[in-house]
Design a protein around this motif. Structure first.
Motif, PDB file in Angstrom:
ATOM      1  N   TYR A   1       0.659  -1.050   0.024  1.00  0.00           N
ATOM      2  CA  TYR A   1      -0.151  -0.031  -0.028  1.00  0.00           C
ATOM      3  C   TYR A   1       1.086   1.143   0.053  1.00  0.00           C
ATOM      4  O   TYR A   1       0.166   2.441  -0.196  1.00  0.00           O
TER       5      TYR A   1
ATOM      6  N   GLY B   1       3.604   1.600  -1.811  1.00  0.00           N
ATOM      7  CA  GLY B   1       4.399   1.511  -2.917  1.00  0.00           C
ATOM      8  C   GLY B   1       5.966   0.893  -3.048  1.00  0.00           C
ATOM      9  O   GLY B   1       6.711   0.671  -4.001  1.00  0.00           O
TER      10      GLY B   1
ATOM     11  N   SER C   1      -3.954   2.657   0.991  1.00  0.00           N
ATOM     12  CA  SER C   1      -3.202   2.923  -0.098  1.00  0.00           C
ATOM     13  C   SER C   1      -2.748   4.571   0.520  1.00  0.00           C
ATOM     14  O   SER C   1      -3.645   5.072   1.008  1.00  0.00           O
TER      15      SER C   1
ATOM     16  N   TYR D   1      -2.142   6.517  -1.946  1.00  0.00           N
ATOM     17  CA  TYR D   1      -2.650   7.381  -2.896  1.00  0.00           C
ATOM     18  C   TYR D   1      -3.606   8.444  -2.727  1.00  0.00           C
ATOM     19  O   TYR D   1      -2.999   9.752  -3.064  1.00  0.00           O
TER      20      TYR D   1
ATOM     21  N   ASP E   1      -1.307  11.230  -0.963  1.00  0.00           N
ATOM     22  CA  ASP E   1      -0.587  11.946  -2.084  1.00  0.00           C
ATOM     23  C   ASP E   1      -1.447  12.846  -2.877  1.00  0.00           C
ATOM     24  O   ASP E   1      -0.835  14.015  -2.951  1.00  0.00           O
TER      25      ASP E   1
ATOM     26  N   ALA F   1      -8.246  11.269  -8.774  1.00  0.00           N
ATOM     27  CA  ALA F   1      -8.671   9.960  -8.412  1.00  0.00           C
ATOM     28  C   ALA F   1      -9.704   9.510  -9.549  1.00  0.00           C
ATOM     29  O   ALA F   1      -9.919   8.210  -9.524  1.00  0.00           O
TER      30      ALA F   1
ATOM     31  N   ASP G   1      -5.532   4.178  -8.943  1.00  0.00           N
ATOM     32  CA  ASP G   1      -4.748   3.953  -7.646  1.00  0.00           C
ATOM     33  C   ASP G   1      -4.024   2.618  -7.949  1.00  0.00           C
ATOM     34  O   ASP G   1      -4.425   1.488  -8.170  1.00  0.00           O
TER      35      ASP G   1
ATOM     36  N   ARG H   1      -4.246   0.100  -3.991  1.00  0.00           N
ATOM     37  CA  ARG H   1      -5.112  -0.492  -3.207  1.00  0.00           C
ATOM     38  C   ARG H   1      -5.853  -1.706  -3.886  1.00  0.00           C
ATOM     39  O   ARG H   1      -5.759  -1.976  -5.059  1.00  0.00           O
TER      40      ARG H   1
ATOM     41  N   ASP I   1       2.242   6.566  -8.389  1.00  0.00           N
ATOM     42  CA  ASP I   1       1.051   7.090  -8.462  1.00  0.00           C
ATOM     43  C   ASP I   1       1.379   8.454  -8.889  1.00  0.00           C
ATOM     44  O   ASP I   1       0.459   9.447  -8.963  1.00  0.00           O
TER      45      ASP I   1
END
Length: 801
Positions: free
Chosen positions: A81, A83, A205, A207, A210, A220, A225, A228, A463
């Motif tokens: 989650y 990265g 996540s 994401y 970020d 999004a 993503d 996730r 991402d």
């Protein structure tokens, strides 16, 4: 009768083709097999890994003395989650009677020609390979006597994330909103006589954090993503073994143990289970699959090669290289050229093992991170290290120095050499990685700076974020003329220009029009637009890059040489290839006219390249003043400006940092200066560097980068290629920095789909094949190479420059 003759003729042609292919395969095998890595004893512990892979899946293989055989498994897109790329698992294979007992005959060979590992132990043969065409490993056991086999997953306690992931800026923490009490662990079970395990990232996540930090939450809905619900793992199967107590067990003389791999983003783990079972149920003909696998590797090795010797070793013993470094972490082979060639070819093998998946290979270990041994006095900031009986420490299987980062200064060095080696297919994940996040980078640039274009800095994450960059995670918004202190990545925008330069070269090498129009042009528009919009103009209309810096080293600068050279080089390439629309060409032509000259300086009465027009302080170790030589080829031997390069090298800010290894590029620059002596000496020094933390000799060493350290070998590979071939303005300069004392047999790729295949022996070029023949007119010899064999003397090959 006519039909019979036709049938006989056809059969003869087929036989000749088969014989020709077989002869070519034997020739290829003989050429590359001299660089096999061979061990005569089993490994002592998990640091004794030997690598294999098929480009998407990979394994570190080790047989433990008086113990078992292990495969430490990886997959290219096994993201957690945060990265990080985690291992997918480990398999443990126990054999009884044990062939790995102390004193029994043992030989383990990394067989480069077939991309496999062969173990011969106490009469038993084990062949381990990752199918070049399928996501499955094979462990084939063949024993002259009956052997008992037990195969089981050998899992460990997972990390939550790598400790080196910088996860907080000014009180803003980069964690999912849901509190985490314990890291997710592998789920292991059996189904239908097969063993399965998977790691579910779940509904977690980084994401969303970020996007929020960069004020682009709206992205999004358009940018998926990448973390996730990611699910990755393996399935273990063997037709000769039965399930018992969480393992596959049985006895016999031959076994084909198969390990399937799968990554899937799904909130429903049953879909992952169903898919990997379906994958494992596909019927296989292992003999045919092995032949297809070997054919892929044969074709790969026939694309290009560099085989060299410095003639210090008698011919009968030539190219017999040790498979390990000495106890101090140095490789002491006598033939430095052969050592260099082995390092070059094994690096190419390692890139082929991990560069055909969805994601670019990470510089800091790629798919071959493993447990490393630290002396007790050298224990570092690692998570979940395990202390050993002798007081040393072993790192965690999922851990790596610098964590999730795709640090561009390092990443680039893995991929530049793939152009000249003809491995353009291995470059696709690299280019896709950056082009896929272009939309996100445009949105972040607009949200943060308020203008169009896209900036790329050192650590662009999958991402599109960059929260490992600098002390804020975002570049400051300092205006020209305002006072600022600077930081390592604050104004380091050179990355986008170098990606663009690599894309331009890819088009020039391959003439891939689809890549040019769909990847290069959109990327060029946004990167160049960023520089166009972001910086002011001088009174004379020339661009003034301020605030700026020279890579990570020279801070508080004006008009850094790397950026000036990068802008000039990239737009010259784009205009020359007439990329884009008429409007693009007009914009780039106008912008090119606004780019100032690369800054120069006078040192001891000699002209040299300056880091920038102005700068205040030096904080790091790159020789940024030489980036106009490489990667942005504005100076060099092929353009007649080698004196500028030599003068700059003689006065460079940092000479032979890290012993001339890691991500430094001294040998590349010496090659562009035409200095064969310094380039060769530096390469041998570079490739003698090994590690005391691992057994495999071509994993480099830790510090400042992680072990395995792939940019250590990527930089050396670039230099070795540039010693043989350099290009400028459509001309190919042959042997620009090749030492006369080194024999070499080489096949390399050049621009315009040109292939050069030649042999140098005793300081004489004895053969040269050029494909297509029409490119021969573009070839020039470097000075000092007039003494050539009559075999290759040609009125179209011009001596000197």
């Amino acid at each position: 009768m006519r039909n019979l003759l036709l049938h006989i003729l056809t059969s003869l042609i087929i036989c000749l083709v088969i014989l020709n292919l077989s002869a070519k395969a034997v020739e290829t095998n003989n050429r590359i097999s001299r660089y096999n890595v061979v061990w005569e004893t089993p490994s002592k512990d998990a640091t004794g890994v030997m690598p294999i892979g098929n480009g998407d899946i990979a394994a570190g293989v080790y047989a433990i003395e008086n113990g078992d055989l292990y495969l430490l498994l990886s997959k290219n897109d096994a993201y957690n989650y945060m990265g990080d790329i985690f291992k997918t698992g480990r398999v443990r294979i126990s054999l009884n009677p044990n062939p790995f007992k102390t004193g029994k005959p043992f030989r383990q060979t990394l067989d480069l020609a077939t991309g496999s590992i062969r173990i011969e132990a106490d009469g038993m043969t084990i062949r381990i390979w990752a199918d070049a065409n399928r996501p499955v490993f094979h462990v084939e056991v063949s024993s002259p006597r009956e052997v008992q086999v037990t195969v089981r997953p050998d899992l460990w306690k997972r990390l939550d994330y790598t400790v080196f992931n910088m996860a907080e800026f000014n009180g803003t923490k980069f964690y999912p909103s849901t509190a985490i009490t314990e890291p997710t662990q592998n789920i292991c079970f059996d189904k239908g006589g097969k063993l399965l395990w998977y790691y579910p990232v779940g509904n977690r996540s980084i994401y969303g954090d970020d996007l929020k930090y960069y004020n682009v939450e709206q992205m999004a809905t358009t940018f998926p993503d990448p973390f996730r619900f990611n699910t990755f793992g393996n399935l273990l199967d063997c037709q000769n073994l039965k399930l018992k107590d969480g393992a596959l067990v049985g006895s016999g003389k031959t076994f084909d143990i198969r390990i399937h791999a799968l990554t899937m983003q799904t909130p429903d783990s049953s879909k992952w289970i169903s898919e990997i079972i379906k994958q494992s149920n596909i019927q296989m003909n292992v003999k045919d699959n092995w032949n297809d696998h070997c054919r892929w590797w044969s074709d790969f090795w026939n694309r290009s090669w560099i085989v060299a010797s410095d003639n210090t070793v008698p011919y009968a013993k030539r190219e017999i290289l040790k498979g390990e470094a000495n106890s101090s972490g140095s490789r002491d082979e006598e033939d430095g050229a052969a050592l260099t060639s082995q390092s070059y070819n094994v690096f190419r093998f390692l890139m082929s093992c991990q560069s055909r998946g969805r994601v670019q290979t990470k510089f800091n270990g790629g798919l071959f991170t493993q447990q490393l041994r630290f002396k007790k006095e050298d224990k570092k900031n690692r998570t979940n290290m395990v202390q050993q009986a002798d007081g040393s420490w072993l790192t965690h299987e999922d851990d790596r120095l610098w964590g999730r980062r795709y640090t561009f200064q390092n990443q680039r060095l893995l991929y530049w050499p793939l152009l000249a080696s003809g491995d353009n297919d291995l470059m696709k994940p690299f280019f896709s990685y950056y082009s896929n996040v272009l939309g996100m980078r445009k949105a972040i640039t607009r949200a943060w700076f308020g203008h169009d274009g896209a900036y790329f800095r050192e650590n662009i994450e999958p991402d599109g974020a960059e929260h490992d960059c600098g002390n804020e995670g975002r570049p400051p918004r300092t205006k020209a003329g305002e006072k600022y202190e600077g930081w390592y990545h604050d104004y380091y925008f050179t990355c986008g220009l170098e990606i663009l330069a690599m894309m331009c070269d890819n088009v020039n090498y391959t003439d891939d029009q689809k890549f040019r129009d769909s990847v290069l042009v959109p990327f060029a528009r946004e990167v160049l637009l960023f520089f166009d919009k972001h910086y002011p103009r001088e009174v004379n209309g020339k661009l003034r890059l301020e605030p700026a810096q020279v890579v990570e080293t020279w801070w508080v600068a004006v008009n850094p040489s790397p950026d000036i050279a990068g802008l000039r080089f990239c737009m010259d390439q784009l205009l020359a290839m007439q990329a884009g629309t008429a409007e693009d060409q007009a914009n780039w032509r106008r912008f090119r006219s606004e780019i100032p000259e690369v800054p120069l300086q006078t040192i001891d009465g000699l002209k040299a390249i300056a880091p920038a027009d102005k700068w205040e302080k030096r904080q790091n170790s790159e020789n940024g003043e030489l980036y106009p030589v490489f990667p942005f080829r504005c100076f060099g031997l092929s353009s007649g400006t080698e004196e500028f390069v030599t003068n700059t090298m003689n006065h460079r800010s940092l000479k032979d940092a890290m012993g001339g290894g890691c991500w430094t590029q001294d040998q590349i620059d010496w090659a562009y200066a035409g200095n064969a002596t310094e380039a060769a000496k530096g390469l041998v020094r570079r490739f003698r560097i090994a590690s005391t933390m691992v057994r495999f000799p071509m994993f480099g060493r830790e510090g400042p980068d992680s072990c395995p350290d792939f940019d250590q070998f990527g930089s050396g590979a670039i230099a070795l290629q540039r010693m043989l071939i350099q290009e400028d303005n459509g001309n190919i300069l042959l042997l620009p920095a090749w030492p006369k004392a080194w024999d070499v047999d080489f096949k390399l790729h050049a621009m315009k789909n040109t292939i050069l295949e030649g042999v140098v022996k005793n300081g004489v070029l004895t053969s040269l094949k050029v494909i297509p023949e029409s490119s021969r007119k573009d070839i020039r010899f470097a000075k000092g190479w007039s003494r050539v064999s009559s075999v290759v003397t040609d009125k179209n090959l011009h001596e000197g420059i």
